[in-house]
Scaffold this motif. Structure first.
Motif, PDB file in Angstrom:
ATOM      1  N   GLU A  22      49.273  28.278  38.756  1.00  0.00           N
ATOM      2  CA  GLU A  22      48.218  28.553  37.786  1.00  0.00           C
ATOM      3  C   GLU A  22      47.619  29.939  38.016  1.00  0.00           C
ATOM      4  OE1 GLU A  22      47.248  26.271  35.223  1.00  0.00           O
ATOM      5  OE2 GLU A  22      49.194  25.546  35.939  1.00  0.00           O
ATOM      6  N   ILE A  23      47.577  30.354  39.276  1.00  0.00           N
ATOM      7  CA  ILE A  23      46.990  31.649  39.625  1.00  0.00           C
ATOM      8  C   ILE A  23      47.985  32.780  39.407  1.00  0.00           C
ATOM      9  CG2 ILE A  23      46.049  33.024  41.525  1.00  0.00           C
ATOM     10  CD1 ILE A  23      44.960  30.348  42.686  1.00  0.00           C
ATOM     11  N   THR A  24      49.195  32.632  39.954  1.00  0.00           N
ATOM     12  CA  THR A  24      50.158  33.738  39.923  1.00  0.00           C
ATOM     13  C   THR A  24      50.716  33.998  38.530  1.00  0.00           C
ATOM     14  OG1 THR A  24      51.956  32.241  40.557  1.00  0.00           O
ATOM     15  CG2 THR A  24      50.802  33.404  42.342  1.00  0.00           C
ATOM     16  N   THR A  25      50.692  32.996  37.658  1.00  0.00           N
ATOM     17  CA  THR A  25      51.170  33.209  36.288  1.00  0.00           C
ATOM     18  C   THR A  25      50.076  33.721  35.364  1.00  0.00           C
ATOM     19  OG1 THR A  25      50.705  30.891  35.718  1.00  0.00           O
ATOM     20  CG2 THR A  25      52.938  31.419  36.491  1.00  0.00           C
ATOM     21  N   GLY A  26      48.848  33.827  35.880  1.00  0.00           N
ATOM     22  CA  GLY A  26      47.764  34.365  35.092  1.00  0.00           C
ATOM     23  C   GLY A  26      46.999  33.359  34.262  1.00  0.00           C
ATOM     24  N   LEU A  63      44.354  33.784  48.126  1.00  0.00           N
ATOM     25  CA  LEU A  63      44.279  33.661  46.670  1.00  0.00           C
ATOM     26  C   LEU A  63      42.922  33.189  46.170  1.00  0.00           C
ATOM     27  CD1 LEU A  63      47.774  32.067  45.905  1.00  0.00           C
ATOM     28  CD2 LEU A  63      47.072  34.439  45.572  1.00  0.00           C
ATOM     29  N   VAL A  64      42.240  32.365  46.956  1.00  0.00           N
ATOM     30  CA  VAL A  64      40.939  31.839  46.521  1.00  0.00           C
ATOM     31  C   VAL A  64      39.926  31.968  47.654  1.00  0.00           C
ATOM     32  CG1 VAL A  64      42.038  30.186  44.943  1.00  0.00           C
ATOM     33  CG2 VAL A  64      41.397  29.451  47.246  1.00  0.00           C
ATOM     34  N   ARG A  65      38.661  31.870  47.267  1.00  0.00           N
ATOM     35  CA  ARG A  65      37.590  31.898  48.273  1.00  0.00           C
ATOM     36  C   ARG A  65      36.447  31.015  47.784  1.00  0.00           C
ATOM     37  NH1 ARG A  65      35.627  37.627  49.409  1.00  0.00           N
ATOM     38  NH2 ARG A  65      37.600  37.700  50.547  1.00  0.00           N
ATOM     39  N   ALA A  70      28.421  27.619  44.867  1.00  0.00           N
ATOM     40  CA  ALA A  70      28.905  28.076  43.553  1.00  0.00           C
ATOM     41  C   ALA A  70      30.267  27.499  43.197  1.00  0.00           C
ATOM     42  CB  ALA A  70      28.969  29.601  43.509  1.00  0.00           C
ATOM     43  N   GLY A  71      31.112  27.220  44.198  1.00  0.00           N
ATOM     44  CA  GLY A  71      32.444  26.696  43.931  1.00  0.00           C
ATOM     45  C   GLY A  71      33.529  27.558  44.548  1.00  0.00           C
ATOM     46  N   VAL A  72      34.765  27.342  44.088  1.00  0.00           N
ATOM     47  CA  VAL A  72      35.925  28.075  44.607  1.00  0.00           C
ATOM     48  C   VAL A  72      36.432  28.995  43.500  1.00  0.00           C
ATOM     49  CG1 VAL A  72      38.263  27.892  45.550  1.00  0.00           C
ATOM     50  CG2 VAL A  72      36.535  26.158  46.121  1.00  0.00           C
ATOM     51  N   PHE A  73      36.639  30.262  43.837  1.00  0.00           N
ATOM     52  CA  PHE A  73      37.008  31.259  42.832  1.00  0.00           C
ATOM     53  C   PHE A  73      38.331  31.935  43.201  1.00  0.00           C
ATOM     54  CE2 PHE A  73      32.526  30.676  42.393  1.00  0.00           C
ATOM     55  CZ  PHE A  73      32.247  30.861  41.045  1.00  0.00           C
ATOM     56  N   VAL A  74      39.082  32.305  42.175  1.00  0.00           N
ATOM     57  CA  VAL A  74      40.311  33.075  42.368  1.00  0.00           C
ATOM     58  C   VAL A  74      39.928  34.511  42.715  1.00  0.00           C
ATOM     59  CG1 VAL A  74      42.423  33.925  41.283  1.00  0.00           C
ATOM     60  CG2 VAL A  74      41.558  31.637  40.718  1.00  0.00           C
ATOM     61  N   ILE A  75      40.459  35.010  43.825  1.00  0.00           N
ATOM     62  CA  ILE A  75      40.136  36.380  44.242  1.00  0.00           C
ATOM     63  C   ILE A  75      41.356  37.297  44.232  1.00  0.00           C
ATOM     64  CG2 ILE A  75      38.174  35.652  45.644  1.00  0.00           C
ATOM     65  CD1 ILE A  75      39.971  36.012  48.124  1.00  0.00           C
ATOM     66  N   ALA A  76      42.565  36.733  44.057  1.00  0.00           N
ATOM     67  CA  ALA A  76      43.784  37.551  44.000  1.00  0.00           C
ATOM     68  C   ALA A  76      44.860  36.747  43.293  1.00  0.00           C
ATOM     69  CB  ALA A  76      44.247  37.953  45.399  1.00  0.00           C
ATOM     70  N   ASP A  77      45.825  37.445  42.706  1.00  0.00           N
ATOM     71  CA  ASP A  77      46.904  36.738  42.016  1.00  0.00           C
ATOM     72  C   ASP A  77      48.258  36.938  42.683  1.00  0.00           C
ATOM     73  OD1 ASP A  77      47.410  39.355  41.384  1.00  0.00           O
ATOM     74  OD2 ASP A  77      46.982  39.142  39.243  1.00  0.00           O
ATOM     75  N   THR A  78      48.255  37.555  43.852  1.00  0.00           N
ATOM     76  CA  THR A  78      49.480  37.681  44.647  1.00  0.00           C
ATOM     77  C   THR A  78      49.191  37.200  46.057  1.00  0.00           C
ATOM     78  OG1 THR A  78      48.931  39.979  45.206  1.00  0.00           O
ATOM     79  CG2 THR A  78      50.408  39.615  43.336  1.00  0.00           C
ATOM     80  N   THR A  79      50.176  36.576  46.649  1.00  0.00           N
ATOM     81  CA  THR A  79      50.017  35.980  47.966  1.00  0.00           C
ATOM     82  C   THR A  79      50.074  37.030  49.064  1.00  0.00           C
ATOM     83  OG1 THR A  79      51.071  33.964  47.184  1.00  0.00           O
ATOM     84  CG2 THR A  79      50.952  34.250  49.562  1.00  0.00           C
ATOM     85  N   VAL A  80      49.228  36.878  50.074  1.00  0.00           N
ATOM     86  CA  VAL A  80      49.315  37.705  51.276  1.00  0.00           C
ATOM     87  C   VAL A  80      50.430  37.142  52.142  1.00  0.00           C
ATOM     88  CG1 VAL A  80      48.111  38.481  53.341  1.00  0.00           C
ATOM     89  CG2 VAL A  80      46.857  38.235  51.199  1.00  0.00           C
TER      90      VAL A  80
END
Length: 234
Positions: A22-26, A63-65, A70-80
């Motif tokens: 869901e994250i990496t595909t945008g 990818l998330v933090r 507030a909740g969990v948010f997407v912070i990047a769309d590529t994996t470290v």
């Protein structure tokens, strides 16, 4: 939401991969707040603990933090990419070059730092390697790697020991393949016994220069053999 109920297999892995998609595909862009834990659990058909573990894995991948309150948010769309993942993608010859640097340094340190307990462990590991020469290639390689691990442990440097441990799975599979392809043990079941004996003796004598030279020669010879086998037509 495009998620579908998961099949019963390693659920945490499946959940992690589905959320990662869901994250990496945008579909969940950077800045998106993830649905609540209970909603994700219901949508995926898993327990909240599974969702929690999956989110923890995504956080570890960068990818998330979670933001408190507030909740969990997407912070990047590529994996470290992690260090073990990079190793798995590396050519074995590249890995061997790095192993040469690390392990030769460890042999030098071991010659100056080894304790009586280390010497006992080294001689036991050397004997175990000899005994394993009557077994399969896998058994022999396991004993060989155990001896090298014992040398690294005698250096008493936790960072070196940790790095070497990361190499072990890749080294094991590659060295077993090498023995089988090159048939190195066909006429010499205890291949390399002389150099390993000399290495242990050098460490026992506190001769760091000899220990480095012996180990460097052994590793470079193995690397050359690996490159030779890889160059052969399949």
């Amino acid at each position: 939401m495009s998620l579908n109920t998961l099949r019963p297999s390693p659920l945490v892995d499946q959940a992690t991969e589905r959320l990662r998609e869901e994250i990496t595909t945008g579909r969940w862009p950077v800045g998106t707040k993830l649905p609540p834990e209970n909603v994700l659990a219901q949508t995926l058909g898993v327990g909240r603990s599974t969702v929690r573990e999956a989110i923890r894995a995504l956080a570890g991948a960068g990818l998330v933090r979670a933001r408190q309150g507030a909740g969990v948010f997407v912070i990047a769309d590529t994996t470290v990419e992690t260090w073990p993942e990079r190793l798995r993608r590396s050519a074995i010859t590249d890995v061997y070059e790095v192993r040469n640097v690390l392990e030769v340094a460890a042999a030098d340190l071991a010659a100056h730092r080894r304790t009586p307990e280390d010497l006992t462990a080294l001689h036991a590991a050397l004997e175990h390697r000899r005994q394993a020469s009557t077994g399969s290639n896998a058994e022999f390689i396991d004993a060989d790697i155990a001896l090298h691990c014992t040398v690294v442990a005698a250096a008493h440097n936790p960072a070196l020991a940790t790095l070497f441990t990361e190499f072990v799975p890749l080294l094991r599979s590659s060295l077993i393949d090498l023995l089988e392809l090159a048939e190195l043990r066909t006429h010499e079941p205890n291949h390399g016994d002389d150099s390993h004996t000399a290495l242990v003796d050098a460490i026992e004598r506190e001769d760091g220069e000899s220990a480095k030279s012996i180990l460097r020669g052994e590793l470079e010879a193995t690397l050359a053999r690996l490159e030779e086998v890889r160059a052969q037509p399949s």
